[in-house]
Design an enzyme around this catalytic site. Sequence first.
Site, PDB file in Angstrom:
ATOM      1  N   TYR A 132       0.819  -1.261  -0.064  1.00 26.28           N
ATOM      2  CA  TYR A 132      -0.156  -0.019  -0.001  1.00 26.28           C
ATOM      3  C   TYR A 132       0.857   1.092   0.002  1.00 26.28           C
ATOM      4  CZ  TYR A 132      -3.261   3.408   1.647  1.00 26.28           C
ATOM      5  OH  TYR A 132      -4.365   4.764   1.661  1.00 26.28           O
ATOM      6  N   ASP A 137       9.457   2.612   0.054  1.00 25.01           N
ATOM      7  CA  ASP A 137       8.286   3.186   0.689  1.00 25.01           C
ATOM      8  C   ASP A 137       8.611   2.790   2.235  1.00 25.01           C
ATOM      9  OD1 ASP A 137       6.126   4.278   2.127  1.00 25.01           O
ATOM     10  OD2 ASP A 137       4.455   3.608   0.507  1.00 25.01           O
ATOM     11  N   LYS A 170       4.231   8.799   9.334  1.00 22.88           N
ATOM     12  CA  LYS A 170       3.994   7.983  10.335  1.00 22.88           C
ATOM     13  C   LYS A 170       4.930   8.653  11.374  1.00 22.88           C
ATOM     14  CE  LYS A 170       0.900   4.753   8.480  1.00 22.88           C
ATOM     15  NZ  LYS A 170       0.976   4.074   7.167  1.00 22.88           N
TER      16      LYS A 170
HETATM   17  C1  LIG Z   1       0.346   4.520   5.899  1.00 22.35           C
HETATM   18  C2  LIG Z   1       1.174   4.245   4.633  1.00 22.35           C
HETATM   19  C3  LIG Z   1       1.068   5.187   3.479  1.00 22.35           C
HETATM   20  C4  LIG Z   1       0.040   6.331   3.432  1.00 22.35           C
HETATM   21  O1  LIG Z   1       0.425   7.125   4.349  1.00 22.35           O
HETATM   22  P1  LIG Z   1      -0.889   8.327   4.841  1.00 22.35           P
HETATM   23  O2  LIG Z   1      -0.300   9.170   5.784  1.00 22.35           O
HETATM   24  O3  LIG Z   1      -1.955   7.321   5.378  1.00 22.35           O
HETATM   25  O4  LIG Z   1      -1.295   8.786   3.784  1.00 22.35           O
HETATM   26  C5  LIG Z   1       1.856   4.965   2.325  1.00 22.35           C
HETATM   27  N1  LIG Z   1       2.814   4.000   2.421  1.00 22.35           N
HETATM   28  C6  LIG Z   1       2.854   3.021   3.497  1.00 22.35           C
HETATM   29  C7  LIG Z   1       3.823   2.159   3.262  1.00 22.35           C
HETATM   30  C8  LIG Z   1       2.032   3.196   4.726  1.00 22.35           C
HETATM   31  O5  LIG Z   1       2.154   2.390   5.382  1.00 22.35           O
END
Ligand SMILES: *Cc1c(COP(=O)(O)O)cnc(C)c1O
Length: 426
Positions: free
Chosen positions: A143, A237, A265
Site C-alpha cells: 500500500y 516506501d 508516520k
Molecule cells: C500509511 C502508509 C502510506 C500512506 O500514508 P498516509 O499518511 O495514510 O497517507 C503509504 N505507504 C505506506 C507504506 C504506509 O504504511
Amino acid sequence: MFEKSQKAYSEAKDVIPGGVDSPVRAFTSVGGTPPFIQKGQGAYIYDIDGNKYLDFVQSWGPLIFGHCNKEIEDAVIETVKKGLSFGAPTELETQLAHEIVDMHDNIDKVRFVSSGTEAVMSAIRLARGVTKRDDILKFEGCYHGHSDSLLVQAGSGLATFGTPSSPGVPADLTKHTLLCEYNNVENLKQCFKDSKDIACIIIEPIAGNMGLVPASAEFLKACRDLCDEHGALLIFDEVMSGFRASLTGAHGIVETSADIVTFGKVIGAGMPVGAFASSSKIMDHLSPDGAVYQAGTLSGNPVAMAAGLVSLKKLKANPEIYDDLSAKAIKLTQGLKKVAQDNNIPMVVDTRGSMFGFFFNENQPMNIKEVATSDFERFSTFHSEMLKRGFYFACSQYETGFISTVMTDDDIDNCIKAAHEVMEIL
Ligand SMILES: *Cc1c(COP(=O)(O)O)cnc(C)c1O
C-alpha cells in the site's frame, strides 16, 4: 460495554460516510462497533464508555513513544504558542531534515509534505521527471496511499498492467502502473521485459499493509539490480517501516539501498507529516531548483516539525530503544504462537523491530495470495475477544501491530495470558 460508542458511531454515520474518516477504522472486516476514543495515556487508550485498552495500533504506527509523551507534548505546546503556520520557511524544517539526512548514507535532501500518500505521490512524480519515463512498477499487497495511479489490482489474464481497484480512478491513470507479485523475482524480470519505459519500482521493503510480510534480501537485491540495469529508480516506501523497523528502517536491516525513500508516520510523531528524500542529484530536479513541480500550503508545518524533531532526536540519542522494542515484539509474538500451539491452532509470526505480525496460517505468507489463505474468521473472533479483554489490536489481518517504548513486560505477559483464554474458545 460499548453503548456510548455504539451511539456515537450511529451519530457519526449520519454526517460522515461510514462514520469514519479512513475506512479501516470502521471495523468492517472484524464486525462490531469501533470504540470511540476519548484519550490516550502512555501505552493505553480509553474509550468513551470508560474501557481501557493496551494499544497495539498507535494511530497505525506514528506513536512509537506511546500517547502523551511529555517531551513531545511540551515541544508541540511551545511551538503552538508561536503560531500554527506561516507558509514561510522555519528553522525547524532544516533541523528535522538534518535528523533524517544525518542517519542515511543515501540521502542528502528531504522535502516535507503532510501525509504518506502525498510523499509517495511526489516521489513517483520525481522519479518520472528524472528518468523521463511514464511506467511505474508496484507489488500486489503493498500500500502506498490512496493516489489514483497506485490504486490498482491485477487485471484479467496475464496482463502485467494494473486495472483500477476503485471506482473513480480512470483506467487511463493506471495504465502506466505495472503490477507484480511480491517476493517473486521471475515475475519482476518479466515486467522489465514487458516494458522498456519503467521509471521506478516502488516497494514497501518490509510490507506492513498485507499484515507483516518482509521482502527477502534476495528479492530486494533483484529490485536493485534490475533498476540499475534498466536505468530505473528504486523507491523504498518506508512510511511505516521508517524509524520503526530500526533507526534507519529497512535500510538498517537489509543491504540494499534505495534511490528515493518516503517517510511518514513516526517522523510526525502523531502530527500529519510525510517526506520524500534522496541524493542531491535527484532532489535538485524539484521545483524551485528544477522543473518537477511539487508544493504544499501546510508542508513543513512548524507544530508537526517540532513533534517529529523531538521524536527523532530521542530515537537517535537512544538507539538501544530498538533492542528493547524488538525484544518485546519477539516476546509477544512467541507468546501468542505458543498459546496457539497449545490449542492446536496454526499460527505463524514475524517481527521487524517494533513491527509485529501474526497470521492464522500453517505457513509464513510471502505475498498477498498466501496471506489470503489465512483463517480470517478466526482472526475476527480473536480480535473481538481480545478487545473485550482490553487489548486493542489492528482490526484486520491485513495490518501490522506495533510495540511502543512505554509498553512493559507485564503488559505483554497480560496480553499473552488473555490470548491463552481466547485461543481456548477459537
Ligand atoms: C500509511 C502508509 C502510506 C500512506 O500514508 P498516509 O499518511 O495514510 O497517507 C503509504 N505507504 C505506506 C507504506 C504506509 O504504511
